[in-house]
Write a protein that holds these residues in place. Structure first.
Motif, PDB file in Angstrom:
ATOM      1  N   GLY A  25       0.422  -1.159  -0.095  1.00 13.78           N
ATOM      2  CA  GLY A  25       0.074   0.332   0.180  1.00 13.78           C
ATOM      3  C   GLY A  25       0.856   0.746   0.135  1.00 13.78           C
ATOM      4  O   GLY A  25       0.598   2.590  -0.860  1.00 13.78           O
ATOM      5  N   LEU A  26       2.083   1.670   0.971  1.00 24.51           N
ATOM      6  CA  LEU A  26       2.697   2.335   0.473  1.00 24.51           C
ATOM      7  C   LEU A  26       3.388   2.687  -0.564  1.00 24.51           C
ATOM      8  O   LEU A  26       3.753   3.806  -1.184  1.00 24.51           O
ATOM      9  CB  LEU A  26       3.529   2.211   1.869  1.00 24.51           C
ATOM     10  N   CYS A  29       1.270   4.325  -2.604  1.00 24.11           N
ATOM     11  CA  CYS A  29       1.217   5.405  -2.182  1.00 24.11           C
ATOM     12  C   CYS A  29       2.485   6.909  -2.988  1.00 24.11           C
ATOM     13  O   CYS A  29       1.991   7.478  -3.880  1.00 24.11           O
ATOM     14  CB  CYS A  29       0.498   6.052  -1.004  1.00 24.11           C
ATOM     15  N   GLY A  32       1.351   6.411  -6.922  1.00 20.62           N
ATOM     16  CA  GLY A  32       1.248   8.322  -7.148  1.00 20.62           C
ATOM     17  C   GLY A  32       1.071   8.559  -6.875  1.00 20.62           C
ATOM     18  O   GLY A  32       0.785   9.500  -7.784  1.00 20.62           O
ATOM     19  N   LEU A  33       1.389   9.297  -5.808  1.00 24.00           N
ATOM     20  CA  LEU A  33       2.345  10.429  -5.484  1.00 24.00           C
ATOM     21  C   LEU A  33       3.550  11.165  -6.523  1.00 24.00           C
ATOM     22  O   LEU A  33       3.032  12.183  -7.618  1.00 24.00           O
ATOM     23  CB  LEU A  33       2.931  10.564  -4.477  1.00 24.00           C
ATOM     24  N   SER A  36       1.097  11.327 -10.289  1.00 26.30           N
ATOM     25  CA  SER A  36       0.507  12.830 -10.474  1.00 26.30           C
ATOM     26  C   SER A  36       1.360  14.137  -9.888  1.00 26.30           C
ATOM     27  O   SER A  36       0.379  14.729 -10.802  1.00 26.30           O
ATOM     28  CB  SER A  36       0.012  12.399  -8.929  1.00 26.30           C
ATOM     29  N   ALA A  62      -3.271  10.134  -2.534  1.00 25.17           N
ATOM     30  CA  ALA A  62      -1.801   9.720  -1.793  1.00 25.17           C
ATOM     31  C   ALA A  62      -1.592   9.676  -0.763  1.00 25.17           C
ATOM     32  O   ALA A  62      -1.299   8.879  -0.456  1.00 25.17           O
ATOM     33  CB  ALA A  62      -0.394   9.781  -3.297  1.00 25.17           C
ATOM     34  N   ALA A  63      -0.987  11.260  -0.741  1.00 24.20           N
ATOM     35  CA  ALA A  63      -0.988  11.528   0.746  1.00 24.20           C
ATOM     36  C   ALA A  63      -1.890  11.221   1.724  1.00 24.20           C
ATOM     37  O   ALA A  63      -1.042  10.460   2.839  1.00 24.20           O
ATOM     38  CB  ALA A  63      -0.881  13.197   0.011  1.00 24.20           C
ATOM     39  N   GLY A  65      -3.392   8.204   1.638  1.00 27.95           N
ATOM     40  CA  GLY A  65      -3.415   7.265   1.456  1.00 27.95           C
ATOM     41  C   GLY A  65      -2.053   6.780   2.744  1.00 27.95           C
ATOM     42  O   GLY A  65      -2.684   5.774   3.312  1.00 27.95           O
ATOM     43  N   ALA A  66      -1.179   7.591   2.591  1.00 30.19           N
ATOM     44  CA  ALA A  66       0.085   7.057   3.206  1.00 30.19           C
ATOM     45  C   ALA A  66      -0.245   7.440   4.268  1.00 30.19           C
ATOM     46  O   ALA A  66      -0.151   6.795   5.520  1.00 30.19           O
ATOM     47  CB  ALA A  66       0.803   7.581   2.643  1.00 30.19           C
TER      48      ALA A  66
END
Length: 86
Positions: A25-26, A29, A32-33, A36, A62-63, A65-66
């Motif tokens: 997951g991290l 993220c 994704g960051l 983006s 993304a932020a 989610g992290a």
């Protein structure tokens, strides 16, 4: 009564799997960051403000989610403590 951490067989395997999911997951993220930010920068440079806005939204998602993934243990511990007080 408290949770029994050694009452179920395979609990260590489940903990290992959940830890791996947190890691994935991290990593997602971070990816994704990065994507983006690239979309945001390129779209802004080209004057495409609709895509630039989407890039900004992606950065925030993304932020967020992290933050949620990083704080998952604390969040669950907090609500578990609240539930124990009922």
């Amino acid at each position: 009564m408290t949770p029994n951490t050694d009452g179920l067989p395979g609990l260590e395997v489940v903990r290992s799997i959940v830890g791996a999911l947190l890691t994935w997951g991290l990593v997602a993220c971070v990816a994704g960051l990065v994507i983006s930010v690239i979309v945001w920068a390129v779209a802004h440079q080209q004057g495409n403000y609709s895509h630039a806005s989407s890039g900004k939204t992606g950065v925030l998602v993304a932020a967020g989610g992290a933050i949620l993934i990083g704080g998952a243990n604390a969040i669950i511990g907090f609500f578990s403590g609240l539930g124990a007080g009922i």
